[in-house]
Design an enzyme around this catalytic site. Structure first.
Site, PDB file in Angstrom:
ATOM      1  N   GLU A 170       0.879  -1.240  -0.072  1.00 25.84           N
ATOM      2  CA  GLU A 170      -0.071  -0.024   0.094  1.00 25.84           C
ATOM      3  C   GLU A 170       0.800   1.185   0.075  1.00 25.84           C
ATOM      4  O   GLU A 170       1.974   1.357   0.392  1.00 25.84           O
ATOM      5  CB  GLU A 170      -0.831   0.080   1.249  1.00 25.84           C
TER       6      GLU A 170
ATOM      7  N   CYS B  93       3.279   8.311   0.920  1.00 26.33           N
ATOM      8  CA  CYS B  93       4.019   7.481   1.706  1.00 26.33           C
ATOM      9  C   CYS B  93       4.044   6.204   0.967  1.00 26.33           C
ATOM     10  O   CYS B  93       3.194   5.895   0.660  1.00 26.33           O
ATOM     11  CB  CYS B  93       3.264   7.244   3.146  1.00 26.33           C
TER      12      CYS B  93
ATOM     13  N   CYS C 111       7.337  -7.039   6.785  1.00 28.96           N
ATOM     14  CA  CYS C 111       8.162  -6.706   7.218  1.00 28.96           C
ATOM     15  C   CYS C 111       8.664  -7.690   8.286  1.00 28.96           C
ATOM     16  O   CYS C 111       8.025  -8.206   8.835  1.00 28.96           O
ATOM     17  CB  CYS C 111       8.027  -5.182   8.102  1.00 28.96           C
TER      18      CYS C 111
ATOM     19  N   CYS D  39       7.448  -4.518  14.694  1.00 28.29           N
ATOM     20  CA  CYS D  39       7.074  -3.551  15.851  1.00 28.29           C
ATOM     21  C   CYS D  39       5.319  -3.790  16.398  1.00 28.29           C
ATOM     22  O   CYS D  39       4.621  -4.192  15.619  1.00 28.29           O
ATOM     23  CB  CYS D  39       6.989  -2.227  15.227  1.00 28.29           C
TER      24      CYS D  39
ATOM     25  N   CYS E  35       2.424  -2.172  14.928  1.00 23.95           N
ATOM     26  CA  CYS E  35       2.132  -1.805  13.412  1.00 23.95           C
ATOM     27  C   CYS E  35       1.381  -3.122  12.930  1.00 23.95           C
ATOM     28  O   CYS E  35       1.858  -4.278  13.095  1.00 23.95           O
ATOM     29  CB  CYS E  35       3.612  -1.928  12.760  1.00 23.95           C
TER      30      CYS E  35
ATOM     31  N   SER F  49      12.791   6.310  13.774  1.00 25.18           N
ATOM     32  CA  SER F  49      11.360   5.796  14.381  1.00 25.18           C
ATOM     33  C   SER F  49      12.165   5.398  15.945  1.00 25.18           C
ATOM     34  O   SER F  49      12.446   4.523  16.153  1.00 25.18           O
ATOM     35  CB  SER F  49      10.583   4.610  13.923  1.00 25.18           C
ATOM     36  N   LEU F  50      11.902   6.476  16.717  1.00 25.13           N
ATOM     37  CA  LEU F  50      12.735   6.272  18.154  1.00 25.13           C
ATOM     38  C   LEU F  50      11.383   5.668  18.887  1.00 25.13           C
ATOM     39  O   LEU F  50      11.816   4.541  19.653  1.00 25.13           O
ATOM     40  CB  LEU F  50      13.038   7.383  18.782  1.00 25.13           C
TER      41      LEU F  50
ATOM     42  N   CYS G 212      -0.264   1.906   8.964  1.00 26.62           N
ATOM     43  CA  CYS G 212       0.590   1.310   8.006  1.00 26.62           C
ATOM     44  C   CYS G 212       0.011  -0.397   8.029  1.00 26.62           C
ATOM     45  O   CYS G 212       0.247  -1.099   8.980  1.00 26.62           O
ATOM     46  CB  CYS G 212       1.946   1.192   8.346  1.00 26.62           C
TER      47      CYS G 212
HETATM   48  S1  SF4 Z   1       6.634   0.239  11.835  1.00 28.60           S
HETATM   49 FE1  SF4 Z   1       7.964   0.059   9.989  1.00 28.60          FE
HETATM   50  S2  SF4 Z   1       9.605  -1.340  10.792  1.00 28.60           S
HETATM   51 FE2  SF4 Z   1       7.864  -1.775  12.211  1.00 28.60          FE
HETATM   52  S3  SF4 Z   1       6.878  -3.607  11.561  1.00 28.60           S
HETATM   53 FE3  SF4 Z   1       6.057  -1.680  10.751  1.00 28.60          FE
HETATM   54  S4  SF4 Z   1       6.706  -1.419   8.688  1.00 28.60           S
HETATM   55 FE4  SF4 Z   1       8.147  -2.847   9.743  1.00 28.60          FE
END
Ligand code: SF4
Length: 345
Positions: free
Chosen positions: A89, A103, A110, A114, A117, A215-216, A332
């Protein structure tokens, strides 16, 4: 598959057909700058060579499977299908400033997992190719053409960790900035990472003018590890050294997604201030788009504002971000995950 992004193959076809370089320039402009469709782009070439181009070049690498336009703001979420059936996407944002942003995704799924996400819950399938990365921009530009708009900013913040796909991401950066192709200024491109020190160093030394966003999300090691398993491999101390080196090339963006009771406590604020002390950064405070299947909750707006105000009072540059396109599942990976579930039932 030879695509319009394979510049060497295009040159070979040009050369065997003895097409004048200036006609090729018109052809490239039609494709990459004017976002014309294939037929209109072909029309700028001499008639007798069009069939050879048409037969040997694939114009479109991704199929636009769905388009969702937000009813509350100007965002559009685009779902693309790859040639091997995967969904990725991109999100097009039309802010009031008029600077249209996209974006884009850099991987199918991935490997970073995370916790906040939706993409992270899918696992990793494969890297996107250069053509698949760039086709997201080309197709978005074609969608925007009737609106008299085009992409001005590109952000690698969609599905995937771009610095785990450096070969193809770096090649796409070259092509985005190439005056003969998209001609985007380096300062209009941002690559966002969870923090892969070696790749961050390579990126900042190769592309000092392209923005880096880290991305902290927490400056407390234990909290960050819970949010981002990748933090176990690259601890905060190591990332700080890389940040200091990266900031010599310019300001680094710090992304801080706020989760209720996770990273929004007074001790989180204090740790963040101490961690970033003395590094020229710009901090973006980001709201969390809640989605089904996640038990995480976003920090309420009033508390996010307070958090940001404290940081500003301590001398940091801070922007409080608002979520665009929350009605079209702009978190995302959320929409793709939903579609995958649908197709399994
Ligand atoms: S935030 Fe970014 S790096 Fe983390 S799992 Fe999602 S897509 Fe991957």
């Amino acid at each position: 598959m030879t695509t319009i992004y394979d510049i060497e193959a295009l040159e070979e076809i040009r050369s065997r057909n003895a097409v004048q370089p200036h006609r090729m320039k018109l052809f490239r402009n039609a494709l990459f700058k004017s976002s014309n469709d294939w037929k209109d782009a072909l029309a700028v070439l001499p008639e007798e060579v069009r069939a050879d181009f048409d037969e040997h070049i694939t114009f479109q690498c991704l199929e636009m499977a769905e388009r969702h336009d937000s009813e509350i703001d100007q965002a559009s979420k685009l779902i693309f299908k790859t040639h091997d059936g995967h969904l990725i996407e991109s999100v097009v944002l039309r802010p009031k400033s008029g600077r249209i942003s996209i974006c884009i995704s850099s991987q199918v799924g991935c490997a970073c997992y995370c916790s906040f996400c939706a993409t992270g819950k899918m696992g990793f399938t494969r890297n996107l190719t250069v053509a698949e990365i760039l086709d997201q921009i080309t197709q978005a530009n074609r969608m925007l053409k009737p609106e008299g708009r085009s992409i001005r900013n590109v952000v690698f913040m969609g599905m995937g960790e771009p610095l785990l796909n450096t070969d193809f991401v770096f090649q796409s950066l070259e092509m985005m900035m190439d005056p003969k192709l998209y001609d985007l200024a380096a300062s209009r491109i941002t690559v966002s990472t969870v923090g892969i020190p070696n790749a961050m160093e390579e990126f900042t030394s190769t592309y000092p003018d392209v923005h880096l966003a880290l991305s902290l999300h927490s400056a407390v090691q234990e909290v960050r590890q819970r949010m981002m398993p990748q933090a176990r491999v690259y601890p905060l101390e190591q990332i700080r050294e890389t940040l200091v080196a990266a900031s010599r090339h310019g300001k680094v963006m710090i992304e801080y997604l706020m989760l209720a009771g996770v990273n929004d406590r007074p001790e989180d604020l204090q740790a963040l201030e101490e961690y970033l002390q003395g590094i020229p950064v710009h901090i973006n405070i980001i709201p969390f788009n809640e989605y089904p299947g996640s038990n995480l909750r976003g920090t309420p707006e009033a508390e996010r504002t307070q958090f940001a105000d404290h940081l500003k009072a301590s001398g940091f540059n801070v922007t409080l971000r608002y979520s665009l396109g929350s009605d079209i599942a702009a978190a995302c990976g959320q929409l793709v995950q939903h579609k995958q579930k649908e197709s399994r039932t």
